[in-house]
Design a protein around this motif. Structure first.
Motif, mmCIF file in Angstrom:
data_model
loop_
_atom_site.group_PDB
_atom_site.id
_atom_site.type_symbol
_atom_site.label_atom_id
_atom_site.label_comp_id
_atom_site.label_asym_id
_atom_site.label_seq_id
_atom_site.Cartn_x
_atom_site.Cartn_y
_atom_site.Cartn_z
ATOM 1 N N TYR A 71 0.595 -1.113 0.105
ATOM 2 C CA TYR A 71 0.089 0.084 -0.124
ATOM 3 C C TYR A 71 0.906 1.128 -0.044
ATOM 4 O O TYR A 71 1.958 1.413 0.709
ATOM 5 N N THR A 72 0.439 2.155 -0.909
ATOM 6 C CA THR A 72 0.992 3.437 -0.894
ATOM 7 C C THR A 72 0.325 4.691 -1.017
ATOM 8 O O THR A 72 -0.862 4.442 -1.533
ATOM 9 N N SER A 73 0.760 5.718 -0.412
ATOM 10 C CA SER A 73 -0.310 6.894 -0.512
ATOM 11 C C SER A 73 -0.461 7.225 -1.908
ATOM 12 O O SER A 73 0.552 7.639 -2.463
ATOM 13 N N GLY A 103 24.729 4.090 -2.154
ATOM 14 C CA GLY A 103 23.332 4.492 -2.807
ATOM 15 C C GLY A 103 22.618 5.428 -2.287
ATOM 16 O O GLY A 103 22.556 5.287 -0.896
ATOM 17 N N SER A 104 21.860 5.994 -2.947
ATOM 18 C CA SER A 104 20.728 6.860 -2.500
ATOM 19 C C SER A 104 19.301 6.574 -2.982
ATOM 20 O O SER A 104 19.187 6.266 -4.251
ATOM 21 N N VAL A 105 18.425 6.749 -2.149
ATOM 22 C CA VAL A 105 16.949 6.539 -2.661
ATOM 23 C C VAL A 105 16.006 7.331 -1.952
ATOM 24 O O VAL A 105 16.218 7.483 -0.633
ATOM 25 N N GLY A 106 14.749 7.535 -2.666
ATOM 26 C CA GLY A 106 13.687 8.024 -1.627
ATOM 27 C C GLY A 106 13.134 9.507 -2.074
ATOM 28 O O GLY A 106 12.072 9.711 -1.929
ATOM 29 N N VAL A 142 25.499 6.263 -6.200
ATOM 30 C CA VAL A 142 24.580 5.827 -7.538
ATOM 31 C C VAL A 142 23.037 6.450 -6.544
ATOM 32 O O VAL A 142 22.599 6.074 -5.562
ATOM 33 N N ASP A 143 22.595 7.252 -7.354
ATOM 34 C CA ASP A 143 21.364 7.939 -6.934
ATOM 35 C C ASP A 143 20.262 7.343 -7.888
ATOM 36 O O ASP A 143 20.249 7.492 -9.032
ATOM 37 N N THR A 144 19.393 6.615 -6.874
ATOM 38 C CA THR A 144 18.638 5.617 -7.734
ATOM 39 C C THR A 144 16.996 6.323 -7.757
ATOM 40 O O THR A 144 16.387 6.408 -6.488
ATOM 41 N N PHE A 162 2.529 7.751 -16.198
ATOM 42 C CA PHE A 162 2.879 8.969 -15.808
ATOM 43 C C PHE A 162 3.417 8.793 -14.307
ATOM 44 O O PHE A 162 2.594 8.177 -13.531
ATOM 45 N N ALA A 163 4.743 9.228 -14.004
ATOM 46 C CA ALA A 163 5.227 8.959 -12.672
ATOM 47 C C ALA A 163 4.653 9.827 -11.478
ATOM 48 O O ALA A 163 4.870 9.597 -10.348
ATOM 49 N N GLY A 164 4.164 11.075 -11.626
ATOM 50 C CA GLY A 164 3.703 11.876 -10.751
ATOM 51 C C GLY A 164 4.914 12.749 -10.047
ATOM 52 O O GLY A 164 4.758 13.482 -9.209
ATOM 53 N N ASP A 165 5.969 12.616 -11.076
ATOM 54 C CA ASP A 165 7.286 13.507 -10.668
ATOM 55 C C ASP A 165 7.768 14.613 -11.787
ATOM 56 O O ASP A 165 7.585 14.297 -12.962
ATOM 57 N N GLY A 166 8.146 15.691 -11.097
ATOM 58 C CA GLY A 166 8.719 16.553 -12.219
ATOM 59 C C GLY A 166 10.138 16.252 -12.408
ATOM 60 O O GLY A 166 11.061 15.851 -11.459
HETATM 61 C C1 6R9 Z 1 11.726 3.925 -3.868
HETATM 62 C C2 6R9 Z 1 10.741 4.676 -3.315
HETATM 63 C C3 6R9 Z 1 8.499 7.245 -4.849
HETATM 64 C C4 6R9 Z 1 8.819 8.673 -4.972
HETATM 65 C C5 6R9 Z 1 9.103 9.071 -6.294
HETATM 66 C C6 6R9 Z 1 9.920 10.226 -6.370
HETATM 67 C C7 6R9 Z 1 10.685 10.089 -4.733
HETATM 68 C C8 6R9 Z 1 12.493 8.093 -5.245
HETATM 69 C C9 6R9 Z 1 14.128 9.346 -5.801
HETATM 70 C C10 6R9 Z 1 13.054 10.180 -5.600
HETATM 71 C C11 6R9 Z 1 14.410 11.973 -6.494
HETATM 72 C C12 6R9 Z 1 15.323 9.964 -6.120
HETATM 73 N N1 6R9 Z 1 11.979 9.402 -5.139
HETATM 74 N N2 6R9 Z 1 13.657 8.121 -5.347
HETATM 75 N N3 6R9 Z 1 12.979 11.513 -6.005
HETATM 76 N N4 6R9 Z 1 15.480 11.138 -6.626
HETATM 77 N N5 6R9 Z 1 16.554 8.977 -6.090
HETATM 78 O O1 6R9 Z 1 11.282 5.664 -2.846
HETATM 79 O O2 6R9 Z 1 9.593 4.407 -3.639
HETATM 80 O O3 6R9 Z 1 8.112 5.288 -1.531
HETATM 81 O O4 6R9 Z 1 6.949 4.750 -3.722
HETATM 82 O O5 6R9 Z 1 8.411 6.707 -3.508
HETATM 83 O O6 6R9 Z 1 9.932 9.070 -4.314
HETATM 84 O O7 6R9 Z 1 9.057 11.295 -5.996
HETATM 85 O O8 6R9 Z 1 7.922 9.262 -7.117
HETATM 86 P P1 6R9 Z 1 7.988 5.449 -3.072
#
Ligand code: 6R9
Length: 669
Positions: free
Chosen positions: A277-279, A399-402, A424-426, A516-520
């Motif tokens: 589940y995700t918002s 690595g970086s994420v989120g 790596v910025d993922t 459409f990912a919802g991100d700019g």
């Molecule tokens: C894996 C995860 C997804 C949203 C995504 C975006 C943001 C994730 C990012 C990033 C910039 C990165 N996001 N990784 N923005 N650079 N490397 O986070 O999944 O919790 O579903 O979130 O997070 O906005 O649309 P989730």
């Protein structure tokens, strides 16, 4: 080549060491020489994308029955990957490593918050999952059933997920920080038959109970849940727990009765593996559905090539909780499919001291670290002296994420934590299943703050609102232009919402529908991609997605609250923070005038949704800014929350509202 000038020795970066325009880092010759990835991957994928993914799938996974068809896209946006093939996800993560002679390799080095350590080999993990699979079967769980998992970061969480996968059932992991109410709504939506939980887990130096939330969730209205399996983690034997006879079972009692023999049956590639589940932009979380063969192909490929995994020598650590997609894809499925050795840590980074993570890296010789910018920024705040008092020389890749990582944090991470290692910025999402945009270490030149290029086999575009590609140096909306193996297969029980949310924005463009990912995003002069954050009403707090609508509905459920508007305001540490504007019902105005009223509302949100949703601030106001059609103008509230001069108010129905809000807040200050 020299990679960068050294940074000054204070915690944050000073003006002189701020990131420079056009700054970039080439992979070192040494890294390149033994890198898993090579530039050939891009060429192969460009030559034949589907054949590329088919090759990856065949070489990285064991198929009980080989597939003959790669992608069925005859009914977009409903994709089927490798659909006539059969496999067993758990067999791929476990048995085959044992059969290949790697049974003694450590799969999990687990450390509890109090410092207790368990080292579990692939042979031991396989045996444990087999027992758990037998247990689930004995409880009447099978293919087509859903199992809810509500556990702390303990090895049993991974055992439970793999056992569900092994018997072809579907798991729904619910983050242990979510409230009873959030748990109940997720259990109901998926109609789960079984809940696997624990008495509690360790967080911030004390036990955080879990089982009481399950009891509360299942009280009241009848549920689909038949049994609750309880792992003993937190309390010694004599602890009294509420116990519902006939429903509740101790995991350790039941597991002990089970056989460690279990033959993994094969299932269709499109067998549902999990719901997470995700918002979204409405109050109701979406159950994102992932299936088996494509998801495992995508996570195994990206985990190996993006993290340059050498399974015989690396110790990999992804700090995400299994309650999030990062925990699913890069703690459980990707790493275990690749036979990695990984560290799992139960607790918080600052318990019992601020150097806990660095102590863990030193102690277990972690070589690959994958974490979130919010963590990096909070370490920056406490100063480089803390990490510098540990030996972090085992690290060779970060690595970086989120969320977007700001260049200052990127540079600090690289220098202070990595001592010059590649980063790596993922970029990816719950919906994408696996990494979509990232450098490949040893191959791609990196730039602080840019996620950069789609990984081989993935096609993305930055588009205008009308679906036209933006030029170099321009910003737009991020879209994925070709189906990919790890893509979500739908929203559980709601195909219309799936189509509407992700595929309607760019439905009518050439070769559409596009995702459409919802991100700019922005494309720079080299064509590299920089993520700019969400473009919808989804906030990103410490890398966790929260919906404004969901928090607003929690607030209006409080008896005092007549109306609420929530915005995500920039925050130095957490990226964004939740800020709420609340109108109090007149008959409760006395109660709300008491000191601490705003704090009570903050706690109310935390207990309704979970502590991560607790607003940083709640402002009690007498009106909210609305357009003539009644839409709340969040842009103006964001200006207030971020302490800026309020922008253009000409479309407000009542132009005096912002003045009134400003006056009210000034009174409080
Ligand atoms: C894996 C995860 C997804 C949203 C995504 C975006 C943001 C994730 C990012 C990033 C910039 C990165 N996001 N990784 N923005 N650079 N490397 O986070 O999944 O919790 O579903 O979130 O997070 O906005 O649309 P989730």
């Amino acid at each position: 080549m020299p990679e960068t000038s050294p940074l000054p020795d204070d915690a944050a970066l000073t003006a002189e060491s701020r990131p420079r325009d056009g700054q970039r880092f080439s992979p070192s010759a040494e890294f390149r020489a033994s890198a898993v990835a090579s530039a050939d991957l891009y060429a192969e994928a460009a030559a034949d994308r589907l054949e590329f993914w088919a090759d990856q799938s065949r070489s990285l996974l064991h198929w009980h029955r080989p597939f003959t068809e790669v992608l069925d896209w005859s009914k977009p946006p409903f994709a089927r990957w490798f659909a006539d093939g059969e496999l067993n996800v758990a067999y791929n993560c476990l048995d085959r490593h044992v059969l290949a002679g790697n049974g003694d390799r450590i799969a999990l080095i687990w450390e509890g918050e109090p410092g207790d350590v368990r080292r579990i080999s692939y042979a031991e993990l396989t045996a444990e999952v087999k027992r758990a699979a037998n247990l689930l079967t004995s409880l009447g769980i099978g293919q087509g059933d859903r199992v809810a998992i509500y556990l702390p970061m303990i090895p049993e969480a991974i055992v439970a997920m793999l056992a569900v996968a092994r018997i072809g059932a579907t798991h729904s992991v619910i983050f242990g920080g979510f409230s009873a109410e959030s748990l109940r709504s997720r259990i109901d939506d998926a109609a789960a038959k079984l809940v696997i939980t624990a008495d509690g887990g360790w967080r911030k130096g004390r036990i955080s109970p879990l089982k009481p939330a399950v009891d509360a969730a299942l009280a009241g209205e009848p549920t689909t849940v038949e049994k609750v399996l309880v792992v003993r983690r937190a309390w010694p034997d004599d602890q009294e727990l509420e116990w519902t006879a006939g429903r509740d079972l101790w995991w350790h009692d039941e597991i002990a009765l089970m056989d460690a023999d279990h033959v993994a049956k094969s299932f269709d590639a499109e067998n549902p593996l999990f719901i997470l589940y995700t918002s979204g932009t409405t109050g109701k979380p979406k159950g994102i559905l992932h299936t088996s063969g494509g998801y495992l192909t995508h996570t195994a490929f990206t985990h190996r090539s993006v993290f340059d995994l050498h399974p015989e020598s690396d110790v990999y650590w992804c700090t995400a909780d299994i309650g999030w997609i990062t925990g699913h894809s890069y703690v459980v499925y990707g790493p275990l499919a690749n036979g990695a050795t990984q560290l799992i840590y139960e607790g918080t980074p600052d318990t019992p001291h601020g150097g806990r993570w660095w102590e863990l890296i030193q102690k277990h010789a972690v070589s690959i670290l994958y974490t979130a910018p919010t963590a990096i920024r909070s370490f920056m705040k406490s100063g480089r002296e803390i990490p510098q008092s540990f030996d972090l020389s085992s690290l060779r890749l970060l690595g970086s994420v989120g969320e977007p990582i700001n260049p200052e944090a990127w540079l600090w991470y690289r220098e202070v934590i990595g001592g010059g290692t590649p980063i790596v910025d993922t970029w990816w999402q719950t919906e994408t299943g696996g990494i979509m945009i990232s450098a490949l270490p040893g191959v791609t030149e990196t730039k602080p703050g840019a996620a950069q290029v789609p990984i081989p086999g993935i096609s993305v575009a930055v588009l205008t609102d009308k679906g036209k590609k933006v030029g170099k140096g321009e910003s737009g909306l991020l879209a994925v232009t070709q189906p990919w193996p790890g893509m979500l297969r739908g929203i559980w029980g709601d195909p219309d919402r799936f189509v509407e949310t992700y595929w309607s924005k760019f439905a009518k463009v050439e070769n559409g529908p596009l995702y459409f990912a919802g991100d700019g995003a922005r494309r720079d002069e080299d064509g590299d991609i920089w993520l700019l954050g969400r473009v919808d009403d989804v906030m990103n707090v410490s890398g966790h997605r929260l919906s404004t609508a969901e928090i607003e509905s929690a607030l209006v459920a409080h008896p005092w609250v007549a109306e609420a508007a929530v915005v995500g305001a920039n925050d130095e540490t957490t990226g964004q923070a939740v800020v709420a504007f609340v109108i109090i019902r007149s008959r409760h105005s006395d109660a709300a005038a008491e000191p601490g009223a705003a704090d009570q509302l903050r706690s109310h949100v935390a207990s309704t949704i979970g502590p991560i949703a607790r607003p940083r601030q709640v402002f009690l106001v007498s009106e909210l800014p609305k357009t003539r059609s009644g839409k709340i103008m969040r842009r103006l509230l964001r200006d207030v929350a971020e302490g800026r001069a309020v922008g253009d108010t000409t479309t407000l129905a009542d132009a005096t509202v912002m003045q009134a809000i400003g006056d009210k807040l000034a009174d409080k200050a």
